[in-house]
Motif scaffolding. Structure first.
Motif, PDB file in Angstrom:
ATOM      1  N   SER A 277     -29.545 -15.084  -6.876  1.00 22.04           N
ATOM      2  CA  SER A 277     -28.106 -15.121  -6.580  1.00 22.04           C
ATOM      3  C   SER A 277     -27.441 -13.913  -7.217  1.00 22.04           C
ATOM      4  O   SER A 277     -27.702 -13.591  -8.382  1.00 22.04           O
ATOM      5  N   VAL A 278     -26.571 -13.264  -6.458  1.00 21.36           N
ATOM      6  CA  VAL A 278     -25.872 -12.067  -6.946  1.00 21.36           C
ATOM      7  C   VAL A 278     -24.376 -12.370  -7.033  1.00 21.36           C
ATOM      8  O   VAL A 278     -23.742 -12.665  -6.011  1.00 21.36           O
ATOM      9  N   PRO A 279     -23.790 -12.327  -8.238  1.00 19.00           N
ATOM     10  CA  PRO A 279     -22.362 -12.636  -8.374  1.00 19.00           C
ATOM     11  C   PRO A 279     -21.477 -11.515  -7.846  1.00 19.00           C
ATOM     12  O   PRO A 279     -21.910 -10.367  -7.713  1.00 19.00           O
ATOM     13  N   LEU A 280     -20.247 -11.875  -7.557  1.00 20.16           N
ATOM     14  CA  LEU A 280     -19.258 -10.885  -7.135  1.00 20.16           C
ATOM     15  C   LEU A 280     -18.897  -9.965  -8.295  1.00 20.16           C
ATOM     16  O   LEU A 280     -18.788 -10.405  -9.438  1.00 20.16           O
ATOM     17  N   ASP A 281     -18.708  -8.713  -7.972  1.00 21.71           N
ATOM     18  CA  ASP A 281     -18.162  -7.750  -8.922  1.00 21.71           C
ATOM     19  C   ASP A 281     -17.322  -6.778  -8.095  1.00 21.71           C
ATOM     20  O   ASP A 281     -17.868  -6.088  -7.230  1.00 21.71           O
ATOM     21  N   PRO A 282     -16.011  -6.725  -8.304  1.00 19.04           N
ATOM     22  CA  PRO A 282     -15.147  -5.856  -7.481  1.00 19.04           C
ATOM     23  C   PRO A 282     -15.586  -4.401  -7.480  1.00 19.04           C
ATOM     24  O   PRO A 282     -15.301  -3.656  -6.541  1.00 19.04           O
ATOM     25  N   ARG A 283     -16.308  -4.013  -8.502  1.00 17.12           N
ATOM     26  CA  ARG A 283     -16.745  -2.615  -8.600  1.00 17.12           C
ATOM     27  C   ARG A 283     -17.858  -2.282  -7.609  1.00 17.12           C
ATOM     28  O   ARG A 283     -18.125  -1.101  -7.346  1.00 17.12           O
ATOM     29  N   ILE A 284     -18.503  -3.308  -7.046  1.00 14.70           N
ATOM     30  CA  ILE A 284     -19.501  -3.058  -6.001  1.00 14.70           C
ATOM     31  C   ILE A 284     -18.824  -2.435  -4.786  1.00 14.70           C
ATOM     32  O   ILE A 284     -19.296  -1.442  -4.219  1.00 14.70           O
ATOM     33  N   GLY A 285     -17.689  -3.025  -4.382  1.00 13.63           N
ATOM     34  CA  GLY A 285     -16.938  -2.478  -3.249  1.00 13.63           C
ATOM     35  C   GLY A 285     -16.433  -1.077  -3.520  1.00 13.63           C
ATOM     36  O   GLY A 285     -16.479  -0.203  -2.646  1.00 13.63           O
ATOM     37  N   LYS A 286     -15.955  -0.850  -4.735  1.00 19.63           N
ATOM     38  CA  LYS A 286     -15.462   0.480  -5.101  1.00 19.63           C
ATOM     39  C   LYS A 286     -16.590   1.503  -5.045  1.00 19.63           C
ATOM     40  O   LYS A 286     -16.410   2.624  -4.540  1.00 19.63           O
ATOM     41  N   SER A 287     -17.760   1.130  -5.548  1.00 25.50           N
ATOM     42  CA  SER A 287     -18.902   2.049  -5.532  1.00 25.50           C
ATOM     43  C   SER A 287     -19.331   2.365  -4.104  1.00 25.50           C
ATOM     44  O   SER A 287     -19.651   3.517  -3.781  1.00 25.50           O
ATOM     45  N   ALA A 288     -19.317   1.347  -3.235  1.00 24.67           N
ATOM     46  CA  ALA A 288     -19.693   1.565  -1.834  1.00 24.67           C
ATOM     47  C   ALA A 288     -18.692   2.497  -1.149  1.00 24.67           C
ATOM     48  O   ALA A 288     -19.075   3.391  -0.383  1.00 24.67           O
ATOM     49  N   ASP A 289     -17.401   2.301  -1.410  1.00 18.66           N
ATOM     50  CA  ASP A 289     -16.376   3.168  -0.818  1.00 18.66           C
ATOM     51  C   ASP A 289     -16.545   4.614  -1.256  1.00 18.66           C
ATOM     52  O   ASP A 289     -16.251   5.546  -0.496  1.00 18.66           O
ATOM     53  N   GLY A 291     -19.443   5.944  -2.174  1.00 24.17           N
ATOM     54  CA  GLY A 291     -20.792   6.431  -1.904  1.00 24.17           C
ATOM     55  C   GLY A 291     -21.605   6.651  -3.153  1.00 24.17           C
ATOM     56  O   GLY A 291     -22.409   7.588  -3.237  1.00 24.17           O
ATOM     57  N   GLU A 292     -21.422   5.772  -4.152  1.00 23.54           N
ATOM     58  CA  GLU A 292     -22.105   5.921  -5.429  1.00 23.54           C
ATOM     59  C   GLU A 292     -22.982   4.708  -5.711  1.00 23.54           C
ATOM     60  O   GLU A 292     -22.782   3.626  -5.147  1.00 23.54           O
ATOM     61  N   SER A 293     -23.935   4.885  -6.610  1.00 27.39           N
ATOM     62  CA  SER A 293     -24.836   3.803  -6.975  1.00 27.39           C
ATOM     63  C   SER A 293     -24.171   2.891  -7.997  1.00 27.39           C
ATOM     64  O   SER A 293     -23.918   3.287  -9.138  1.00 27.39           O
ATOM     65  N   PHE A 294     -23.906   1.652  -7.598  1.00 23.11           N
ATOM     66  CA  PHE A 294     -23.318   0.670  -8.508  1.00 23.11           C
ATOM     67  C   PHE A 294     -24.233   0.434  -9.705  1.00 23.11           C
ATOM     68  O   PHE A 294     -23.772   0.276 -10.840  1.00 23.11           O
ATOM     69  N   LEU A 295     -25.537   0.419  -9.473  1.00 25.16           N
ATOM     70  CA  LEU A 295     -26.491   0.148 -10.546  1.00 25.16           C
ATOM     71  C   LEU A 295     -26.449   1.227 -11.619  1.00 25.16           C
ATOM     72  O   LEU A 295     -26.594   0.938 -12.813  1.00 25.16           O
ATOM     73  N   ASP A 296     -26.242   2.483 -11.219  1.00 29.31           N
ATOM     74  CA  ASP A 296     -26.162   3.578 -12.188  1.00 29.31           C
ATOM     75  C   ASP A 296     -24.844   3.559 -12.955  1.00 29.31           C
ATOM     76  O   ASP A 296     -24.807   3.856 -14.158  1.00 29.31           O
ATOM     77  N   LEU A 297     -23.769   3.195 -12.254  1.00 30.23           N
ATOM     78  CA  LEU A 297     -22.448   3.242 -12.874  1.00 30.23           C
ATOM     79  C   LEU A 297     -22.184   2.054 -13.794  1.00 30.23           C
ATOM     80  O   LEU A 297     -21.508   2.188 -14.822  1.00 30.23           O
ATOM     81  N   TYR A 298     -22.708   0.881 -13.425  1.00 28.92           N
ATOM     82  CA  TYR A 298     -22.394  -0.341 -14.181  1.00 28.92           C
ATOM     83  C   TYR A 298     -23.672  -1.126 -14.483  1.00 28.92           C
ATOM     84  O   TYR A 298     -23.857  -2.263 -14.032  1.00 28.92           O
ATOM     85  N   PRO A 299     -24.558  -0.544 -15.275  1.00 23.54           N
ATOM     86  CA  PRO A 299     -25.844  -1.207 -15.550  1.00 23.54           C
ATOM     87  C   PRO A 299     -25.702  -2.511 -16.334  1.00 23.54           C
ATOM     88  O   PRO A 299     -26.613  -3.346 -16.303  1.00 23.54           O
ATOM     89  N   ASP A 300     -24.567  -2.692 -17.038  1.00 24.62           N
ATOM     90  CA  ASP A 300     -24.385  -3.894 -17.851  1.00 24.62           C
ATOM     91  C   ASP A 300     -23.733  -5.043 -17.083  1.00 24.62           C
ATOM     92  O   ASP A 300     -23.549  -6.134 -17.629  1.00 24.62           O
ATOM     93  N   SER A 301     -23.374  -4.820 -15.838  1.00 22.30           N
ATOM     94  CA  SER A 301     -22.761  -5.885 -15.041  1.00 22.30           C
ATOM     95  C   SER A 301     -23.770  -6.999 -14.765  1.00 22.30           C
ATOM     96  O   SER A 301     -24.951  -6.720 -14.502  1.00 22.30           O
ATOM     97  N   PRO A 302     -23.332  -8.262 -14.811  1.00 19.18           N
ATOM     98  CA  PRO A 302     -24.233  -9.355 -14.423  1.00 19.18           C
ATOM     99  C   PRO A 302     -24.768  -9.185 -13.002  1.00 19.18           C
ATOM    100  O   PRO A 302     -25.896  -9.611 -12.711  1.00 19.18           O
ATOM    101  N   ALA A 303     -23.975  -8.564 -12.128  1.00 22.25           N
ATOM    102  CA  ALA A 303     -24.440  -8.321 -10.761  1.00 22.25           C
ATOM    103  C   ALA A 303     -25.612  -7.344 -10.750  1.00 22.25           C
ATOM    104  O   ALA A 303     -26.573  -7.518  -9.988  1.00 22.25           O
ATOM    105  N   SER A 304     -25.561  -6.311 -11.595  1.00 21.77           N
ATOM    106  CA  SER A 304     -26.666  -5.348 -11.667  1.00 21.77           C
ATOM    107  C   SER A 304     -27.941  -6.034 -12.120  1.00 21.77           C
ATOM    108  O   SER A 304     -29.028  -5.812 -11.559  1.00 21.77           O
TER     109      SER A 304
END
Length: 323
Positions: A277-289, A291-304
């Motif tokens: 299960s992958v939780p919501l994180d508003p920064r996922i949408g921001k990263s997609a907009d 064109g950046e890797s969410f995993l690289d930008l927010y490695p400490d997020s529960p979603a990552s």
């Protein structure tokens, strides 16, 4: 400019705008065929055995170790977003060569999500070259072929089928460890085409993305049924947008309540693997907009953390089957 299959040399006039295609079962029978100079030719077309292009497709795909379809019966569950993050995650391993094929012909979003929307496709004697996001992450999408970003692709099934065949036959992927195929929602033309053309080359299986609520699960059940009828192995189900962890207070909230148990209950009911299960994180949408890797930008997020657990489970499933 979009490249479409060359006109059938036996036709005496250009194909009309909504032509079903001379190879379609409905050739010469559709409303758009009325009055067309080619109608009698198309209606008399008789299939001449197996599609000769399948051999070329098998040859192209022979250097790809793992081929994974990303499916969802429902639109809006974050399938393309997950495909992009999955691609970033796999390509983070420098020992892997990764390709992404965007088959959402009418709504190509991966070029935006992977930061390559202004790129274009180049061709050579060896075929079309993928657009490279990083040194080990290549991508192909109809989005690279549109005259501008707002242009609509208004095609019937035969033309979609032709472009998918070109993506499989003419793109020079080279040697890949993984090819991720992002499909549109549903069980229609694109799904039938890609599974038919890739069948002989071998598909490792399908990753099915859902959200917790029953409205999404209703269509996911249909996608699972499609996989069974098409003999596509289901690698697992991923529940996306599963709760929301507040970045401030760290408390978790259920935005989409799993009224019937969510993806985990569905997987258990149908004896399918549940990858996580992958939780919501508003920064996922921001990263997609952006064109950046969410995993690289927010490695400490529960979603990552959750996404990387899913990727590890997926790799164990497909790579473990080789042992």
């Amino acid at each position: 400019m979009i490249v479409v299959p060359k006109p059938n040399p036996s036709l005496t006039a250009p194909e009309p705008e909504h032509c079903p295609g001379p190879e379609s079962e409905n050739a010469g029978k559709e409303e758009s065929c009325a009055g067309c100079a080619n109608q009698s030719i198309c209606s008399s077309q008789i299939p001449k055995g197996p599609d000769p292009d399948v051999d070329f497709i098998n040859d192209r795909l022979s250097n790809i170790t793992h081929k994974i379809l990303v499916l969802s019966g429902k639109g809006g569950v974050g399938k393309s977003t997950f495909s992009s993050i999955l691609s970033w995650a796999l390509a983070a391993d420098e020992d892997l060569e990764v390709g992404v094929m965007d088959l959402d012909i009418c709504g190509p979003s991966l070029p935006k999500m992977l930061g390559s929307e202004l790129e274009s496709v180049h061709s050579s004697n060896s075929g079309w070259s993928p657009v490279y996001v990083t040194e080990n992450l290549g991508m192909m999408s109809v989005g690279f072929m549109l005259p501008d970003q707002d242009s609509a692709v208004i095609w019937r099934g035969a033309k979609k089928n032709g472009l998918i065949k070109q993506f499989l036959k003419d793109v020079n992927w080279g040697k890949l460890d993984y090819l991720i195929v992002d499909t549109p929602p549903g069980t229609s033309d694109e799904h039938l085409s890609v599974t038919t053309y890739m069948k002989e080359s071998g598909i490792d299986g399908a990753l099915i993305v859902t959200t917790p609520q029953e409205v999404a699960l209703l269509d996911v059940r249909k996608e699972i049924d499609f996989c069974k009828k098409a003999n596509i192995k289901i690698l697992g189900i991923v529940e996306n947008m599963s709760g929301f962890v507040c970045p401030g207070c760290k408390n978790e909230f259920q935005i989409f309540k799993p009224t019937t148990g969510g993806g985990k209950a569905l997987a258990d009911e149908l004896s399918l693997p549940f990858l996580g299960s992958v939780p919501l994180d508003p920064r996922i949408g921001k990263s997609a907009d952006n064109g950046e890797s969410f995993l690289d930008l927010y490695p400490d997020s529960p979603a990552s953390t959750a996404i990387l657990d899913v990727v590890d489970a997926l790799r164990d499933s497909v790579e473990g089957s080789q042992i």
